[in-house]
Design an enzyme around this catalytic site. Structure first.
Site, PDB file in Angstrom:
ATOM      1  N   ASP A 306       0.835  -1.193   0.000  1.00 36.82           N
ATOM      2  CA  ASP A 306       0.000   0.000   0.000  1.00 36.82           C
ATOM      3  C   ASP A 306       0.878   1.254   0.000  1.00 36.82           C
ATOM      4  O   ASP A 306       1.915   1.294   0.655  1.00 36.82           O
ATOM      5  CB  ASP A 306      -0.902  -0.029   1.242  1.00 36.82           C
ATOM      6  CG  ASP A 306      -2.092   0.889   1.124  1.00 36.82           C
ATOM      7  OD1 ASP A 306      -2.687   0.947   0.043  1.00 36.82           O
ATOM      8  OD2 ASP A 306      -2.430   1.546   2.124  1.00 36.82           O
ATOM      9  N   GLU A 354       0.765  -0.570  -5.166  1.00 35.60           N
ATOM     10  CA  GLU A 354      -0.426   0.280  -5.089  1.00 35.60           C
ATOM     11  C   GLU A 354       0.020   1.681  -5.478  1.00 35.60           C
ATOM     12  O   GLU A 354       0.617   2.401  -4.682  1.00 35.60           O
ATOM     13  CB  GLU A 354      -1.026   0.241  -3.677  1.00 35.60           C
ATOM     14  CG  GLU A 354      -2.363   0.966  -3.545  1.00 35.60           C
ATOM     15  CD  GLU A 354      -2.198   2.457  -3.299  1.00 35.60           C
ATOM     16  OE1 GLU A 354      -2.443   3.247  -4.246  1.00 35.60           O
ATOM     17  OE2 GLU A 354      -1.829   2.828  -2.173  1.00 35.60           O
ATOM     18  N   ASP A 407     -11.415   0.305  -0.300  1.00 36.99           N
ATOM     19  CA  ASP A 407     -11.683   1.704   0.033  1.00 36.99           C
ATOM     20  C   ASP A 407     -12.786   2.316  -0.821  1.00 36.99           C
ATOM     21  O   ASP A 407     -13.221   3.438  -0.552  1.00 36.99           O
ATOM     22  CB  ASP A 407     -10.410   2.541  -0.128  1.00 36.99           C
ATOM     23  CG  ASP A 407      -9.444   2.376   1.039  1.00 36.99           C
ATOM     24  OD1 ASP A 407      -9.896   2.035   2.139  1.00 36.99           O
ATOM     25  OD2 ASP A 407      -8.230   2.586   0.834  1.00 36.99           O
TER      26      ASP A 407
END
Length: 506
Positions: A306, A354, A407
């Site tokens: 991430d 990401e 998300d």
């Protein structure tokens, strides 16, 4: 700069799969676990012709129950331990499982209530385990403790946290808040029973997870794990390695992580995670990061990192600031870190970057030099009617296409809340009427040239916004979504298999 050529055999590899966290699985115990519900999901993946299962970070969660704010980068989430598997191990009895609380909903996780219930079960199991004097289970446990070096600090950290009634480690007794080895040994003896208890929980988690991963791999299903770039300030990672972070003398961050103001937020986002002291990491040969990635790749087959852009440059905000406005970009370790990881673990790192948000050419160069696939999110492609890189006709092969992530809203929810111009572009682009939009997104992802295509399980089930996993910027109601056994339908598996065959992802 070392680069890797994409081979002809790799170009033929087209994979697809489903994103769902184990907490969402059906079970009678208030939360999904690593038992029967997990295996039924894997059977569904096999029936549907899928080869990928993506999860969120698997660590023990702290305040807010976010998988991205864990007490450890190495430990597993005890709440995922299956009570039924403990019965099979002889550590619990059927009678122990008779008094299950009445859950307000089988479709939401009540983390506090689940933790209280499972704590009782785990303490009972631990009590029975401590009575063992021999046997395979005891041998496995002793081998596990010897094998995992991180376990020593983690089990002491959790025992000390319980001793201090859950307080952040910076508020603990001075001797153990900033301990030397002698203090650690003293407190390990002092809290021996609870130290052993937290070791026991990790043994159970990894034993069950390893069996589940073996089950998935036996069906040609690989697991995509997930790690956040930053760690929680209240974590064993920071407590045990304060020299690796930008901290003051009391252990509090001097600068914290976030992102600068942009179109979506006039004040940016202030995450509050402590920042790394990359100079100190370099001095150690990036030993902590190598151990972190190695550890995660023993329990998963791929690893999504991430906020990948933070390795090239990160937004540093003074810890005294109330917003992210007054931060600045500081160069990260860049390729130096990934060369060190590749030297230790092998050239072909199975990492997914990401790379969402505002990405610079330097970030793209770092990603591409190591041939890490980036991410494409279909919902982002239609937030605007303009041309953009998230539209499938612009994709490179080496990327992962998502309908949405944890998300995002569900695709049905997104479409219902989108403006008419966006909805019109969806209908024209996908040649559809919008009445089955989550599957239209799925088919578009599968049809793309992307090396991998993944959708959240909610989209396979055609769910609306009430099934959303996380809403960034909100503090409550996140990470709680679950599904019932009846919602995992054979008809959806058959249709998914047909779609997967049609677009060459079998």
């Amino acid at each position: 700069m070392r680069t890797k050529a994409v081979s002809e055999s790799t170009l033929k590899e087209r994979l697809s799969g489903i994103l769902v966290h184990p907490t969402s699985f059906p079970s009678p115990y208030g939360i999904g676990d690593l038992g029967a519900g997990a295996r039924e999901f894997i059977d569904f993946l096999e029936q549907a012709g899928q080869h990928l299962w993506q999860v969120l970070p698997l660590g023990p969660t702290g305040f807010g129950n976010s998988p991205y704010q864990s007490y450890s980068s190495f430990a597993g989430q005890p709440l995922l331990i299956s009570p039924e598997e403990l019965v099979a191990d002889g550590l619990l009895t059927e009678e122990d499982l008779e008094d299950i609380p009445e859950w307000e909903s089988e479709l939401r996780v009540d983390f506090d209530k689940v933790a209280e219930y499972k704590e009782t079960l785990f303490r009972t199991a631990f009590s029975r385990f401590t009575e063992l004097s021999s046997g395979d289970l005891l041998k496995e446990y002793r081998s596990f403790v010897r094998k995992h070096e991180w376990l020593k600090d983690y089990s002491l950290f959790m025992a000390c946290k319980e001793f201090h009634e859950g307080a952040c480690w910076q508020e603990w007794t001075e001797e153990i808040a900033r301990p030397d080895e002698k203090a650690k040994e003293k407190w390990t003896r002092k809290l021996k029973k609870n130290v052993d208890y937290y070791r026991f929980l990790q043994f159970l988690f990894f034993r069950q997870w390893s069996a589940l991963k073996e089950y998935a791999n036996s069906k040609n299903i690989e697991i995509i794990g997930d790690i956040p770039i930053f760690v929680s300030a209240d974590s064993c990672d920071v407590w045990a390695n304060p020299e690796l972070f930008q901290l003051d003398s009391k252990g509090y961050p001097t600068s914290v992580a976030g992102v600068p103001p942009d179109y979506f937020s006039a004040t940016g986002q202030l995450w509050g995670n402590p920042l790394y002291d990359w100079k100190q990491h370099k001095k150690t040969g990036y030993e902590w990061w190598i151990s972190r990635v190695r550890s995660q790749l023993t329990i998963t087959d791929y690893l999504r990192i991430d906020h990948f852009r933070g390795f090239e440059a990160y937004w540093s905000v003074p810890a005294t600031e109330e917003t992210a406005i007054n931060g600045k970009w500081i160069k990260g370790p860049g390729a130096d870190l990934f060369h060190a990881i590749a030297d230790a673990l092998g050239e072909d790192l199975p990492i997914i970057a990401e790379d969402l948000g505002v990405i610079t050419p330097e970030v793209e160069e770092l990603r591409d030099d190591f041939q890490f696939p980036g991410m494409k999110v279909l919902q982002f492609a239609f937030d605007s009617v303009d041309e953009n890189a998230f539209l499938p006709h612009h994709y490179p092969y080496n990327c992962v296409c998502y309908s949405g992530t944890h998300d995002n809203d569900t695709t049905n929810g997104w479409y219902n809340n989108a403006n008419e111009l966006s909805r019109d572009k969806v209908r024209r682009y996908m040649s559809c009427d919008g009445n089955n939009v989550s599957w239209n997104f799925l088919a578009t992802a599968w049809a793309s040239v992307a090396r991998m295509a993944i959708v959240p399980l909610q989209d396979v089930m055609r769910m609306d916004s009430d099934a959303r996993m996380n809403t960034p910027g909100t503090a409550e109601g996140n990470w709680e979504w679950r599904y019932s056994k009846e919602q995992l339908k054979e008809e959806d598996a058959k249709n998914l298999w047909l779609t997967t065959q049609l677009y060459g992802r079998l």
